[in-house]
Design a protein around this motif. Structure first.
Motif, PDB file in Angstrom:
ATOM      1  N   GLY A 241      38.053  -0.202 -52.763  1.00  9.19           N
ATOM      2  CA  GLY A 241      39.464  -0.039 -53.113  1.00  9.19           C
ATOM      3  C   GLY A 241      39.642   1.239 -53.893  1.00  9.19           C
ATOM      4  N   PHE A 242      40.853   1.457 -54.340  1.00  8.95           N
ATOM      5  CA  PHE A 242      41.190   2.710 -54.994  1.00  8.95           C
ATOM      6  C   PHE A 242      41.319   2.515 -56.505  1.00  8.95           C
ATOM      7  CE2 PHE A 242      44.162   6.443 -55.577  1.00  8.95           C
ATOM      8  CZ  PHE A 242      43.225   7.383 -55.216  1.00  8.95           C
ATOM      9  N   LEU A 243      40.618   1.499 -57.015  1.00 12.25           N
ATOM     10  CA  LEU A 243      40.683   1.199 -58.439  1.00 12.25           C
ATOM     11  C   LEU A 243      40.257   2.416 -59.268  1.00 12.25           C
ATOM     12  CD1 LEU A 243      41.508  -1.532 -59.347  1.00 12.25           C
ATOM     13  CD2 LEU A 243      39.147  -2.228 -59.527  1.00 12.25           C
ATOM     14  N   TYR A 244      39.233   3.115 -58.812  1.00 10.65           N
ATOM     15  CA  TYR A 244      38.665   4.218 -59.586  1.00 10.65           C
ATOM     16  C   TYR A 244      38.719   5.495 -58.750  1.00 10.65           C
ATOM     17  CZ  TYR A 244      36.979   0.089 -61.976  1.00 10.65           C
ATOM     18  OH  TYR A 244      36.929  -1.112 -62.607  1.00 10.65           O
ATOM     19  N   PRO A 245      39.855   6.195 -58.791  1.00 10.28           N
ATOM     20  CA  PRO A 245      40.038   7.374 -57.918  1.00 10.28           C
ATOM     21  C   PRO A 245      38.928   8.411 -58.050  1.00 10.28           C
ATOM     22  CG  PRO A 245      42.094   6.792 -58.988  1.00 10.28           C
ATOM     23  CD  PRO A 245      41.040   5.924 -59.602  1.00 10.28           C
ATOM     24  N   ALA A 246      38.463   8.652 -59.276  1.00 13.76           N
ATOM     25  CA  ALA A 246      37.439   9.694 -59.461  1.00 13.76           C
ATOM     26  C   ALA A 246      36.154   9.309 -58.730  1.00 13.76           C
ATOM     27  CB  ALA A 246      37.159   9.915 -60.947  1.00 13.76           C
ATOM     28  N   HIS A 247      35.878   8.022 -58.703  1.00 16.63           N
ATOM     29  CA  HIS A 247      34.694   7.539 -57.997  1.00 16.63           C
ATOM     30  C   HIS A 247      34.825   7.830 -56.499  1.00 16.63           C
ATOM     31  CE1 HIS A 247      31.546   4.838 -56.612  1.00 16.63           C
ATOM     32  NE2 HIS A 247      32.430   4.223 -55.858  1.00 16.63           N
ATOM     33  N   ILE A 248      36.005   7.586 -55.965  1.00 13.96           N
ATOM     34  CA  ILE A 248      36.239   7.829 -54.538  1.00 13.96           C
ATOM     35  C   ILE A 248      36.078   9.319 -54.229  1.00 13.96           C
ATOM     36  CG2 ILE A 248      37.985   7.723 -52.696  1.00 13.96           C
ATOM     37  CD1 ILE A 248      36.843   4.986 -53.534  1.00 13.96           C
ATOM     38  N   LEU A 249      36.623  10.160 -55.096  1.00 15.51           N
ATOM     39  CA  LEU A 249      36.518  11.607 -54.860  1.00 15.51           C
ATOM     40  C   LEU A 249      35.053  12.040 -54.894  1.00 15.51           C
ATOM     41  CD1 LEU A 249      39.590  12.687 -56.995  1.00 15.51           C
ATOM     42  CD2 LEU A 249      39.406  12.740 -54.495  1.00 15.51           C
ATOM     43  N   LYS A 250      34.303  11.438 -55.810  1.00 16.52           N
ATOM     44  CA  LYS A 250      32.876  11.764 -55.890  1.00 16.52           C
ATOM     45  C   LYS A 250      32.156  11.316 -54.611  1.00 16.52           C
ATOM     46  CE  LYS A 250      29.260  10.623 -59.013  1.00 16.52           C
ATOM     47  NZ  LYS A 250      29.115   9.220 -59.350  1.00 16.52           N
ATOM     48  N   ARG A 251      32.527  10.175 -54.118  1.00 18.00           N
ATOM     49  CA  ARG A 251      31.911   9.679 -52.881  1.00 18.00           C
ATOM     50  C   ARG A 251      32.245  10.600 -51.700  1.00 18.00           C
ATOM     51  NH1 ARG A 251      28.105   7.664 -52.338  1.00 18.00           N
ATOM     52  NH2 ARG A 251      28.479   6.096 -50.741  1.00 18.00           N
TER      53      ARG A 251
END
Lengths: 513, 81
Positions: A241-251
């Motif tokens: 999910g998009f709970l942690y945007p910075a995590h998604i960007l890092k991924r």
């Protein structure tokens, strides 16, 4: 082609390629294929028959993907449920679909026991780890609880023989309807095969693509990221999910993601962040659907992702995807959602069934092999939405949505015919929430509307008349949270003395703000 | 229970879960796995810890390692104090 062949053919062609990255694991296509086969063999062994429904109730994880393909390989019909679904609705869907099996998380063992009691058709449950309260509890019952880990240890990884043909159902996608009860849209294998190919064609997907999916797989937009990626032999990065945007960007950076499917709420979140700390240059395309992006956001997205093509799209579960705007048209008509997807056609009709020309507003009618098979167990609603087409046996889909067409045939969304709310890209039935509100003792009137919201698209606002003492906003919200999926819980609650009425005594929602 | 853990759990119970009987999950329970909070709630939590503990949370701090359970969030707060 059968939908399980999306995986099977790719596993035969690219066995060593990593096809799925989730939960910190990287699975090759041959590993996915072997594990899905094991799970399918276990389902067959436990009397799951061709055409039986299998519920999948899990967050985005490896087992969701394995469960989908295992159900298909067993000849069954998969039904993915939102992981925040509460027990009442779970029971409703289990009974409505007459599901015979459920694949869920070990921590839901108590839910499985409740379902065994409340959904008579349910025979078998498969639990992922951690499964503490496992198989032992229900010794007397003939119903069975299996553990995922045992299945992987005990069952053959050989591909089971196909039992189905492409006219058989592959899945039911439950979606909110204006009648308040969720309805299961039936897709057969040929529908999914056709529409997946059509979308892959205009997105120009290749094996080189790496797609990140943060959307729930219960949502057809999330589900098709898996199906399409396996069909074209790319790599899917599955996130919760998009709970942690910075995590998604890092991924995105780590996995060199090329395809990013989003909804307006996700893009609005991204636009509030400083993206300069991340190298997002691998992204080749971005897609948006579920609700329109504001033109201002389109401009911002394009300036932040200058190398990526942005696809504005429109669809409804009843045809999966319907329209897309070729990115080259974005400058000329940023507010259009485009044209019919490849291999299909659309037109506008007025209420008398007359076809309309450019500039006129009418209902969007859809023709193509992506028109799904109707609503499970609901011939009446099916007949309203899916009507006979020009060729005997053919069906058209009446979208219920109002559009306008320009001189060159590009379409512009105007309004919905019903009062369904679109919040965070999810369809929300006001009636479903109102029913829950009325269950709260002391509530004598309730009305739910959508109000414009820059992040959510529409926020959910509830108006409640509850003259007795003790009912305040928190009581109402707790009640809702216990019974509704997260995205259906109202953001705003207004306690009123009375609600505006029409002369016939119905609540006049147009006066509520 | 350490008071930061207690405060965070209490805040979530009261303002996000609307729970009458406290925080119903183990403090180490993942928010993501258990669907305890959603993306709107994450922003509420950011504001809560910023206001209560006088720390500054940047976009890049909002990652599972720092935020994805009461325990992790409390550890993150302590590391910034």
């Amino acid at each position: 082609m059968l939908v399980q062949e999306f995986l099977e053919r790719t596993a035969d062609r690219l066995p060593e390629k990593v096809g799925l990255v989730a939960d910190g694991k990287r699975l090759t296509y041959s590993e996915i294929e072997a594990q899905a086969n094991q799970l399918a063999n276990a389902l067959v062994d436990h009397n799951i028959r061709r055409g039986d429904r299998v519920l999948i109730f899990l967050p985005n994880c490896l087992e969701v993907v394995l469960g989908i393909f295992a159900a298909l390989k067993a000849g069954a019909v998969f039904v993915v449920l939102n992981p925040t679904t509460r027990l009442d609705k779970l029971v409703y869907i289990a009974n409505n679909s007459q599901a015979r099996a459920i694949i869920t998380a070990g921590r839901h063992a108590n839910i499985v026991h409740a379902l065994f009691g409340l959904a008579p058709e349910m025979q078998c449950a498969i639990l992922t780890a951690p499964a503490h309260a496992a198989a032992s509890e229900d010794q007397v019952s003939p119903k069975e609880i299996l553990l995922f880990s045992d299945i992987l240890a005990q069952y053959s990884p050989n591909r089971p023989k196909h039992r189905n043909i492409d006219l058989d159902l592959a899945c039911l996608v439950y979606t909110s309807g204006s009648t308040g009860d969720p309805k299961g849209v039936m897709s057969d294998h040929s529908n999914i095969d056709f529409v997946s190919s059509s979308i892959i064609q205009y997105l120009e997907n290749t094996e080189e693509d790496v797609v990140i999916n943060l959307l729930p797989v219960s949502f057809d937009y999330g589900l098709y990221q898996i199906l399409m990626t396996f069909k074209f032999g790319g790599r899917l990065i599955l996130e919760k999910g998009f709970l942690y945007p910075a995590h998604i960007l890092k991924r995105i950076e780590e996995e060199q993601v090329t395809g990013f499917p989003g909804v307006p709420t996700i893009f609005a979140g991204l636009m509030q962040m400083d993206l300069s700390a991340f190298d997002l240059s691998s992204i080749r395309y971005l897609t948006n659907t579920a609700a329109a992006l504001p033109v201002k956001h389109i401009e911002q997205i394009r300036s932040r992702f200058p190398h990526a093509r942005l696809f504005s799209m429109y669809g409804l579960t009843e045809t999966k995807r319907t329209l897309y705007l070729p990115p080259d048209e974005l400058d000329r008509r940023p507010d259009s959602v485009g044209i019919a997807i490849p291999g299909t056609e659309v037109w506008l009709e007025d209420e008398t069934g007359r076809r309309l020309g450019p500039g006129q507003v009418g209902e969007l009618v859809i023709r193509g092999r992506h028109v799904m098979r109707g609503y499970w167990n609901d011939p009446e609603l099916t007949a309203q939405r899916f009507r006979p087409g020009p060729i005997p046996g053919e069906r058209l889909c009446y979208s219920g949505d109002q559009f306008r067409m320009d001189e060159e045939g590009f379409l512009y969304f105007i309004a919905r015919k019903d009062d369904i709310i679109k919040s965070r890209g999810e369809k929300v039935s006001p009636l479903e929430i109102e029913r829950v509100l009325y269950e709260l003792e002391g509530v004598i009137e309730a009305a739910v509307i959508g109000v414009p919201d820059p992040i959510l698209g529409q926020a959910i606002k509830a108006f409640v008349v509850a003259p007795g003492r003790g009912i305040d906003r928190n009581v109402i919200l707790k009640h809702c949270r216990d019974r509704l999926e997260d995205f259906m819980v109202p953001q705003f609650v207004e306690i009123c003395d009375e609600l505006p009425k029409t002369s016939s005594g119905k609540i006049r929602k147009t006066d509520l703000k | 229970m350490d008071s930061i853990e207690a405060d965070i759990a209490g805040y979530i119970a009261e303002n996000i879960l609307f729970s009458d009987n406290g925080y119903p999950y183990p403090l180490a329970a993942s928010f993501l796995e258990n669907g305890i909070i959603d993306s709107m709630n994450v922003l509420e939590l950011v504001m809560f810890v910023e206001e209560n503990y006088g720390i500054k949370v940047s976009d890049n701090d909002i990652i599972p390692d720092n935020f994805d359970s009461v325990e992790r969030l409390a550890n993150f707060v302590r590391s910034r104090q």
